[in-house]
Design a protein around this motif. Sequence first.
Motif, mmCIF file in Angstrom:
data_model
loop_
_atom_site.group_PDB
_atom_site.id
_atom_site.type_symbol
_atom_site.label_atom_id
_atom_site.label_comp_id
_atom_site.label_asym_id
_atom_site.label_seq_id
_atom_site.Cartn_x
_atom_site.Cartn_y
_atom_site.Cartn_z
ATOM 1 N N VAL A 203 51.824 57.417 36.889
ATOM 2 C CA VAL A 203 53.085 57.286 36.153
ATOM 3 C C VAL A 203 53.142 58.301 35.017
ATOM 4 O O VAL A 203 54.181 58.948 34.786
ATOM 5 N N MET A 204 52.046 58.484 34.294
ATOM 6 C CA MET A 204 52.028 59.426 33.173
ATOM 7 C C MET A 204 52.242 60.860 33.659
ATOM 8 O O MET A 204 52.955 61.640 33.012
ATOM 9 N N ARG A 205 51.647 61.207 34.794
ATOM 10 C CA ARG A 205 51.844 62.567 35.324
ATOM 11 C C ARG A 205 53.305 62.780 35.712
ATOM 12 O O ARG A 205 53.891 63.824 35.398
ATOM 13 N N HIS A 206 53.887 61.802 36.389
ATOM 14 C CA HIS A 206 55.286 61.946 36.806
ATOM 15 C C HIS A 206 56.218 62.009 35.598
ATOM 16 O O HIS A 206 57.151 62.809 35.554
ATOM 17 N N TYR A 226 59.657 52.637 34.735
ATOM 18 C CA TYR A 226 58.732 52.558 35.865
ATOM 19 C C TYR A 226 58.334 51.103 36.139
ATOM 20 O O TYR A 226 58.201 50.688 37.298
ATOM 21 N N ILE A 227 58.138 50.347 35.076
ATOM 22 C CA ILE A 227 57.755 48.943 35.226
ATOM 23 C C ILE A 227 58.856 48.157 35.932
ATOM 24 O O ILE A 227 58.590 47.346 36.828
ATOM 25 N N VAL A 228 60.110 48.393 35.553
ATOM 26 C CA VAL A 228 61.236 47.723 36.210
ATOM 27 C C VAL A 228 61.279 48.087 37.687
ATOM 28 O O VAL A 228 61.455 47.227 38.564
ATOM 29 N N SER A 229 61.116 49.375 37.986
ATOM 30 C CA SER A 229 61.143 49.823 39.371
ATOM 31 C C SER A 229 60.012 49.194 40.185
ATOM 32 O O SER A 229 60.201 48.791 41.346
ATOM 33 N N ALA A 384 49.613 42.497 43.121
ATOM 34 C CA ALA A 384 48.945 43.582 43.845
ATOM 35 C C ALA A 384 49.947 44.659 44.250
ATOM 36 O O ALA A 384 49.667 45.863 44.129
ATOM 37 N N ARG A 385 51.125 44.252 44.711
ATOM 38 C CA ARG A 385 52.150 45.234 45.094
ATOM 39 C C ARG A 385 52.701 45.952 43.865
ATOM 40 O O ARG A 385 52.981 47.156 43.901
ATOM 41 N N PHE A 386 52.830 45.238 42.756
ATOM 42 C CA PHE A 386 53.305 45.835 41.504
ATOM 43 C C PHE A 386 52.338 46.931 41.038
ATOM 44 O O PHE A 386 52.752 48.050 40.719
ATOM 45 N N VAL A 387 51.046 46.614 41.011
ATOM 46 C CA VAL A 387 50.037 47.587 40.577
ATOM 47 C C VAL A 387 49.977 48.765 41.544
ATOM 48 O O VAL A 387 49.889 49.933 41.127
ATOM 49 N N GLU A 388 50.020 48.482 42.837
ATOM 50 C CA GLU A 388 49.980 49.552 43.835
ATOM 51 C C GLU A 388 51.134 50.534 43.659
ATOM 52 O O GLU A 388 50.959 51.756 43.778
ATOM 53 N N THR A 389 52.325 50.006 43.349
ATOM 54 C CA THR A 389 53.490 50.875 43.149
ATOM 55 C C THR A 389 53.269 51.825 41.978
ATOM 56 O O THR A 389 53.598 53.020 42.055
ATOM 57 N N LEU A 390 52.736 51.301 40.877
ATOM 58 C CA LEU A 390 52.488 52.153 39.705
ATOM 59 C C LEU A 390 51.403 53.188 39.977
ATOM 60 O O LEU A 390 51.521 54.363 39.595
ATOM 61 N N GLU A 391 50.321 52.751 40.620
ATOM 62 C CA GLU A 391 49.167 53.629 40.788
ATOM 63 C C GLU A 391 49.381 54.686 41.878
ATOM 64 O O GLU A 391 48.660 55.705 41.893
ATOM 65 N N SER A 392 50.345 54.474 42.766
ATOM 66 C CA SER A 392 50.617 55.449 43.826
ATOM 67 C C SER A 392 51.968 56.126 43.655
ATOM 68 O O SER A 392 52.594 56.531 44.642
ATOM 69 N N TRP A 393 52.442 56.199 42.390
ATOM 70 C CA TRP A 393 53.754 56.791 42.152
ATOM 71 C C TRP A 393 53.815 58.236 42.686
ATOM 72 O O TRP A 393 52.951 59.047 42.340
ATOM 73 N N PRO A 394 54.797 58.543 43.536
ATOM 74 C CA PRO A 394 54.841 59.901 44.116
ATOM 75 C C PRO A 394 55.067 60.972 43.062
ATOM 76 O O PRO A 394 55.837 60.756 42.120
#
Length: 395
Positions: A203-206, A226-229, A384-394
């Motif tokens: 998230v920080m890189r994006h 990002y958290i809302v998304s 788990a899905r919430f964390v995965e979304t943040l950690e794999s942000w394109p």
Amino acid sequence: MIDVLAPVEQEGTKAVVRNWLKAVGDRVAPDDPLVELETDKVTQEIPAPVAGILSEILMQGGEKAEPGAVLGRIRLEEAATAEPVAMATKQELRRVPAAAEHYSPAVRRAAAEYGIDPATVERSGKGGRVTRADMDAAHEAARAVQSSPAPVQETVPEMPPLGGRSRAIRHSPMRLAIAEHMQMSVSTAPHVTAVFEADFSAVMRHREKSRQAFAASGVSLSYTAYIVSACVAATKAVPEVNSRWFDDRLEVFDDVNIGIGTALGNEGLVVPVIRAAQDLSLSGIAAHLQDLTTRARTKTLTPADMRGGTFTISNHGVSGSLLATPIIINQPQTAILGVGKLEKRVVVREVEGVDTIQIRPMAYVSLTIDHRALDGHQTNTWLARFVETLESWPQ
């Protein structure tokens, strides 16, 4: 006479009369600010519905105003000018003796019910007026005296005052409403909290790559966007989190209407809502967040801005806390997300089959649920899905 009414739509919260902006005898024009009502979420001005003269104030400061309650009355301009009776000035009104004081209907009803003379009650209303809350307090005090047991004849050691010198801070209507809502939630729902850890590196890189482009279009790109998304993505995996409990069913909502807890310092907090977040891009979410947050802090939100939420985020980490539990559910919702302080921490990551020690931007994230509606496996799947979304942000 034209009645001045409290709004019918109030999102289930109790409004309290905060302050009259006009006095009896004042001439008003249509839409002139007349009286302020305050709930746990917003303070709003009630405008004059017609032109005329404010003839009666029926509910004083501190009194609860149910939806549709009559706050006061305005004498129409034509009727006011036709009557040969001169209106008293504000100074004359203040000189009316206590025996001739006009009490509100709520106070008169309480006097008849409790058998208490309003003239003997300690007053807290504006201008030294008696409020319904004053009558209720006097009644409770009288009941306490009547029901208290006879004093025991024994020597009781004198207790020293706690903390020495002190000062009293009177509760605001917003603080009282928040307290009542929080107590109701804890009494209603069995709260259970699960805690995960999220790596915000992606998230920080994006955000670093994108923030200038967002700023060029007048939008501030915050971590909350990002958290809302990520909440939307997690709710697609577990739709039951976005729901409301009834004794005979669980109502699962199609629209993900996410409320964002926004602190107002010592005054309390408000929860403006991003509607249908599942239909918004990151840019759309960021733009809505910026608008709602700005208007929350300038106290220009409307009741409609805080109506219809189905899920809430408490970003308590912005004030420094790593973890808060349980975060109380915003009834009648079934879950609330807590996000702790984002900070650099040492973590272990496997690189090509070898454990390595790295420094990553991490935050604890929690989901507090109503255990009547949701179970542990649903809670953990959502997180788990919430964390995965943040950690794999394109990127």
